[in-house]
Design a protein around this motif. Structure first.
Motif, mmCIF file in Angstrom:
data_model
loop_
_atom_site.group_PDB
_atom_site.id
_atom_site.type_symbol
_atom_site.label_atom_id
_atom_site.label_comp_id
_atom_site.label_asym_id
_atom_site.label_seq_id
_atom_site.Cartn_x
_atom_site.Cartn_y
_atom_site.Cartn_z
ATOM 1 N N ASN A 1 0.826 -1.213 0.000
ATOM 2 C CA ASN A 1 0.000 0.000 0.000
ATOM 3 C C ASN A 1 0.857 1.259 0.000
ATOM 4 N N TYR B 1 2.234 1.534 -3.480
ATOM 5 C CA TYR B 1 1.154 1.870 -4.399
ATOM 6 C C TYR B 1 0.791 3.349 -4.320
ATOM 7 N N SER B 2 0.738 3.892 -3.123
ATOM 8 C CA SER B 2 0.392 5.313 -2.995
ATOM 9 C C SER B 2 1.472 6.207 -3.600
ATOM 10 N N TYR C 1 3.833 5.050 -6.137
ATOM 11 C CA TYR C 1 4.152 4.699 -7.527
ATOM 12 C C TYR C 1 2.985 4.017 -8.251
ATOM 13 N N LYS C 2 1.770 4.427 -8.007
ATOM 14 C CA LYS C 2 0.610 3.698 -8.541
ATOM 15 C C LYS C 2 0.582 3.594 -10.062
ATOM 16 N N GLU C 3 1.165 4.536 -10.773
ATOM 17 C CA GLU C 3 1.157 4.492 -12.237
ATOM 18 C C GLU C 3 2.115 3.446 -12.797
ATOM 19 N N LEU D 1 3.711 0.838 -10.697
ATOM 20 C CA LEU D 1 3.906 -0.329 -9.834
ATOM 21 C C LEU D 1 3.392 -1.593 -10.514
#
Length: 96
Positions: A26, A29-30, A32-34, A36
């Protein structure tokens, strides 16, 4: 008035994180969400813990009307012994 822009070359790199926890995922993800990626080469929960199959047959499929005894009665050579009001008397003429 003069306008100018500086083009920046972005570089990407691959970082492999082993034994990742949900909290760490999590967090990543917060940030590097684009970009990851999680290929999930192993499962941490076995399928039997969250997948189940319940088979329920239609009532006709488990009734006496599909039993071998009933099917043989449809082709009985001596069906007239059952009487005129019994389905088995005329059943063989209705099959096929």
């Amino acid at each position: 008035m003069i306008f100018y822009a500086t083009l920046m070359k972005t570089e990407s790199s691959t970082v492999t994180v082993s034994d990742i926890t949900p909290v760490k995922f999590n967090e990543l993800y917060s940030k590097y969400k684009e970009t990851l990626s999680c290929p999930c080469s192993t499962t941490s929960i076995s399928y039997k813990n969250f997948v189940s199959n319940t088979i329920k047959l239609h009532p006709v499929c488990s009734s006496r009307f599909v039993s071998q005894e009933w099917i043989h009665a449809l082709y009985s050579l001596n069906a007239s012994r059952y009487g005129a009001s019994d389905f088995r008397t005329t059943a063989s003429s209705q099959v096929g």
